[in-house]
Design a protein around this motif. Sequence first.
Motif, mmCIF file in Angstrom:
data_model
loop_
_atom_site.group_PDB
_atom_site.id
_atom_site.type_symbol
_atom_site.label_atom_id
_atom_site.label_comp_id
_atom_site.label_asym_id
_atom_site.label_seq_id
_atom_site.Cartn_x
_atom_site.Cartn_y
_atom_site.Cartn_z
ATOM 1 N N HIS A 31 -12.368 29.893 12.399
ATOM 2 C CA HIS A 31 -12.181 28.522 11.927
ATOM 3 C C HIS A 31 -10.702 28.228 11.732
ATOM 4 O O HIS A 31 -10.225 27.147 12.048
ATOM 5 C CB HIS A 31 -12.933 28.314 10.609
ATOM 6 C CG HIS A 31 -14.401 28.127 10.775
ATOM 7 N ND1 HIS A 31 -14.922 27.217 11.650
ATOM 8 C CD2 HIS A 31 -15.457 28.736 10.185
ATOM 9 C CE1 HIS A 31 -16.246 27.260 11.598
ATOM 10 N NE2 HIS A 31 -16.589 28.181 10.713
ATOM 11 N N GLN A 32 -9.961 29.208 11.220
ATOM 12 C CA GLN A 32 -8.543 28.990 10.995
ATOM 13 C C GLN A 32 -7.829 28.751 12.321
ATOM 14 O O GLN A 32 -6.953 27.902 12.423
ATOM 15 C CB GLN A 32 -7.944 30.189 10.260
ATOM 16 C CG GLN A 32 -6.491 29.984 9.866
ATOM 17 C CD GLN A 32 -5.968 31.108 9.010
ATOM 18 O OE1 GLN A 32 -6.664 32.084 8.735
ATOM 19 N NE2 GLN A 32 -4.716 30.991 8.590
ATOM 20 N N THR A 61 -8.421 25.127 13.588
ATOM 21 C CA THR A 61 -7.629 24.096 12.930
ATOM 22 C C THR A 61 -6.150 24.244 13.235
ATOM 23 O O THR A 61 -5.410 23.261 13.177
ATOM 24 C CB THR A 61 -7.852 24.126 11.405
ATOM 25 O OG1 THR A 61 -7.495 25.420 10.911
ATOM 26 C CG2 THR A 61 -9.304 23.855 11.070
ATOM 27 N N ASP A 62 -5.691 25.444 13.525
ATOM 28 C CA ASP A 62 -4.287 25.629 13.871
ATOM 29 C C ASP A 62 -3.917 24.879 15.140
ATOM 30 O O ASP A 62 -2.755 24.534 15.352
ATOM 31 C CB ASP A 62 -3.967 27.117 14.057
ATOM 32 C CG ASP A 62 -3.813 27.833 12.722
ATOM 33 O OD1 ASP A 62 -3.752 27.139 11.691
ATOM 34 O OD2 ASP A 62 -3.784 29.072 12.712
ATOM 35 N N LEU A 68 -4.255 19.094 3.468
ATOM 36 C CA LEU A 68 -4.434 19.031 4.918
ATOM 37 C C LEU A 68 -4.013 17.652 5.394
ATOM 38 O O LEU A 68 -4.094 16.668 4.660
ATOM 39 C CB LEU A 68 -5.881 19.353 5.318
ATOM 40 C CG LEU A 68 -7.002 18.436 4.820
ATOM 41 C CD1 LEU A 68 -7.231 17.259 5.765
ATOM 42 C CD2 LEU A 68 -8.295 19.213 4.658
ATOM 43 N N ASN A 111 -7.651 26.871 -0.343
ATOM 44 C CA ASN A 111 -7.284 27.185 1.040
ATOM 45 C C ASN A 111 -8.512 27.211 1.947
ATOM 46 O O ASN A 111 -8.474 26.702 3.076
ATOM 47 C CB ASN A 111 -6.562 28.528 1.096
ATOM 48 C CG ASN A 111 -5.207 28.488 0.415
ATOM 49 O OD1 ASN A 111 -4.595 27.432 0.294
ATOM 50 N ND2 ASN A 111 -4.729 29.634 -0.041
ATOM 51 N N GLN A 146 -9.295 24.570 5.227
ATOM 52 C CA GLN A 146 -9.535 25.045 6.589
ATOM 53 C C GLN A 146 -10.934 24.678 7.078
ATOM 54 O O GLN A 146 -11.108 24.136 8.177
ATOM 55 C CB GLN A 146 -9.342 26.555 6.639
ATOM 56 C CG GLN A 146 -7.917 27.005 6.381
ATOM 57 C CD GLN A 146 -7.812 28.504 6.244
ATOM 58 O OE1 GLN A 146 -8.748 29.248 6.532
ATOM 59 N NE2 GLN A 146 -6.661 28.976 5.789
ATOM 60 N N ARG A 147 -11.936 24.969 6.248
ATOM 61 C CA ARG A 147 -13.309 24.786 6.715
ATOM 62 C C ARG A 147 -13.693 23.310 6.799
ATOM 63 O O ARG A 147 -14.422 22.892 7.698
ATOM 64 C CB ARG A 147 -14.262 25.534 5.781
ATOM 65 C CG ARG A 147 -15.721 25.545 6.257
ATOM 66 C CD ARG A 147 -15.848 26.257 7.594
ATOM 67 N NE ARG A 147 -17.170 26.101 8.168
ATOM 68 C CZ ARG A 147 -18.155 26.993 8.016
ATOM 69 N NH1 ARG A 147 -17.951 28.086 7.314
ATOM 70 N NH2 ARG A 147 -19.322 26.801 8.591
#
Length: 502
Positions: A12-13, A16-17, A52, A76, A80-81
């Motif tokens: 998932h990280q 989003t990156d 975000l 955090n 991300q999620r």
Amino acid sequence: MAAQRRMLMQSHQSWTDDLPSCQMCGVGTAPNCVYSPDSKGSQAHPMEDGHLRFRGEDGCFLYGVFNGYDGSRVANFAAQRLTAELLLGQLNSSHTDKDVHRILTQAFDVVERSFFETIDDALAEKALLSSHKENVSFHQLSPQNQKVQERLKDLEQEVSGGATAVVALILDNKLYIANVGTNRALLCKSSVDGQNQVLQIGRPHSTDNEDELQRLAALGVDAARVRQAGQIAGQSSVRRLGDYRVKFNYSEIDLLSAAKSRPIIAEPEIHGSQSLEGVTGFLLLMSEGLINALESAHGPEQVNQEIVAMVAAELAQQTNLEAVAQSVVERVKRLHHDVYVSGRQRAPYCSRHEDMTLLIRTLNYPLADAVHTPTHGGRIYPVSVPYSNSQSTSKTSVTLSLVMPSQNTLTNGTNTASTLEEGTPTPSQSPTATLQSTNNQTQSSSSSSGDGGLFQSQRGNQVAQPDETGRVPPYVDFSQFYRLWGSDHSDSQSTQGGLGPQ
């Protein structure tokens, strides 16, 4: 199982990156601080806030501010999620408001459940070791039992903590706000007739929120006790992400023990849509720490107006949104500290502040002229914007005078031609913005001050350049002030010397 979950989180990280960051947004932060008796500040714990700011496809933008506590893990994880649950094809412009509300609610539910899935092994181990500890008397603390206690401390640190969240979604030029907890969203809109409207979107889910107290009362909780206590398990929010103590062990918490079902929830309160078509202004997302710091320093009555005034002042001075947001946060931090060292009435409320985060998203709102701004390339300099917060100011108004070193004056976020031929505006042309508050929104108007009065500009039509020492010539000449002051204090001058440069 645990290894698979860790891989899932990492995937998932990485998703989003790859998402592009929104360039119409700036974020400012400041860590928590505790002041010693000599006014020196120290950080009590690592930064726990998160945020975000992403740009998706099909006219979709996502912003969020997360106020973490007892660690940054939940904040955090949620940042991300939640992004993965909303910006990977789940939303598009064909969705109705009802669809968007449903998708946002589902996303928060997935974030909550997914976080607890990542710690369920640790929770199970903690429960097992705790039951073992209860069967061991104090006098049986063998080296093995000491290791059990150390392991329990490590597990508690791993699973504890939670976060509150305020999330803004812009889809097809419509704004949606989803709130869980005690952060805040403000929308400032400027109209063509010169009026500014400041809207607080939603109310904090705190222990003095009547709707939330009624919800708790319906579950069997004593709402009056909750209101009087002001906090539940160390936090004022009655909606939170994470925090296994109030989600799974609430029957062991005195205030919540009578609840028929889970009283502290992660379900968001969603507002919108609100059309942004033709809107000029800005959107602010603020963490609880920023709000509380300003409330501690100046009281709760004018917080929204003060923040908006500060942002408007910085937007008139800065060319970079990151610098704007950071300057406002630094100003709040400085105000909070100054009240503490002053020893005035509100000083006892300002002995510490929590992490502060401010996110600014502009809406067709121009930044300062890059040529004439005192900040080059977005670097943060001390801002020459006098900010008025006199204790004598009415409870329904706060005045901000903007002194803008530019060839154009700024009125409600738009540049208009200056009446000067080429020079920088003198104080007689400094616009003054007055905000008047109502229960749900703030009306603002802009006008020009007509009296140049005591101080005269020395800038002329030249843009000031630093001298060899790095100093910039002053904006105004105070010599007339010194003469007037001296004439009123001639007796003290004769014995102590005059005021001002000799």
